[in-house]
Design an enzyme around this catalytic site. Sequence first.
Site, PDB file in Angstrom:
ATOM      1  N   SER A  17      47.000  72.970  42.512  1.00 34.01           N
ATOM      2  CA  SER A  17      46.106  72.142  43.307  1.00 34.01           C
ATOM      3  C   SER A  17      46.421  72.300  44.796  1.00 34.01           C
ATOM      4  O   SER A  17      46.353  73.402  45.327  1.00 34.01           O
ATOM      5  CB  SER A  17      46.214  70.686  42.835  1.00 34.01           C
ATOM      6  OG  SER A  17      45.236  69.872  43.423  1.00 34.01           O
TER       7      SER A  17
ATOM      8  N   HIS B  51      41.870  74.280  41.379  1.00 33.22           N
ATOM      9  CA  HIS B  51      40.752  73.525  40.810  1.00 33.22           C
ATOM     10  C   HIS B  51      40.044  72.768  41.921  1.00 33.22           C
ATOM     11  O   HIS B  51      40.474  72.793  43.083  1.00 33.22           O
ATOM     12  CB  HIS B  51      41.211  72.583  39.686  1.00 33.22           C
ATOM     13  CG  HIS B  51      42.142  71.484  40.129  1.00 33.22           C
ATOM     14  ND1 HIS B  51      42.668  70.560  39.260  1.00 33.22           N
ATOM     15  CD2 HIS B  51      42.639  71.146  41.355  1.00 33.22           C
ATOM     16  CE1 HIS B  51      43.441  69.720  39.914  1.00 33.22           C
ATOM     17  NE2 HIS B  51      43.437  70.052  41.183  1.00 33.22           N
TER      18      HIS B  51
END
Length: 211
Positions: free
Chosen positions: A114, A139
């Site tokens: 992330s 993501h």
Amino acid sequence: MFRNSYIQQNSDIQAAGGLVPMVVEQSARGERAYDIYSRLLKERVIFLVGPVEDYMANLICAQLLFLEAENPDKDIHLYINSPGGSVTAGMSIYDTMQFIKPNVSTTCIGQACSMGAFLLTAGAPGKRFCLPNSRVMIHQPLGGFQGQASDIEIHAKEILFIRERLNTLMAKHSGRTLEEIERDTNRDNFMSAEAAKEYGLIDEVINQRPA
């Protein structure tokens, strides 16, 4: 001065049941003890360990600015082992990395997921690395809000804005198109170190230091 800068990281390690090693140095003035992270900071090494949040981000930014003041022409080495975290906290680190004069070399040890992956990719071109068994995950940003419908709409627009901004910057640093980034971050996308290199998130997978 250095020791106080790692209070949060040290607390996290101690909470996990570990102890932070101390290093004793001899000099003409006698002995001086440093915790291991503070000693590494003297060598221009910064550790980003654990969830990215405001307090940790402030410490990272302060260390980046301090090392720039020490020597604006010498590289800084940022080691990342993080599951991700706050977008705003991560962006403060990102902006500081881009703002300061020294190149910031990034290295993933363990995981960069992330926001951790975003910061890994934001390192200086040609100086972004992974150790061979590291894992990288990208993501789209996560968010949730409860309240009146009008407030939910406001926060939904903000999340969409953040997603577009992150995707644009990720495309810039990875060399991928915006469309590719949007497609590949639609769901959790885990990569090996070699896959991260092929995708453009890093430049090299390193097994050992050059001789």
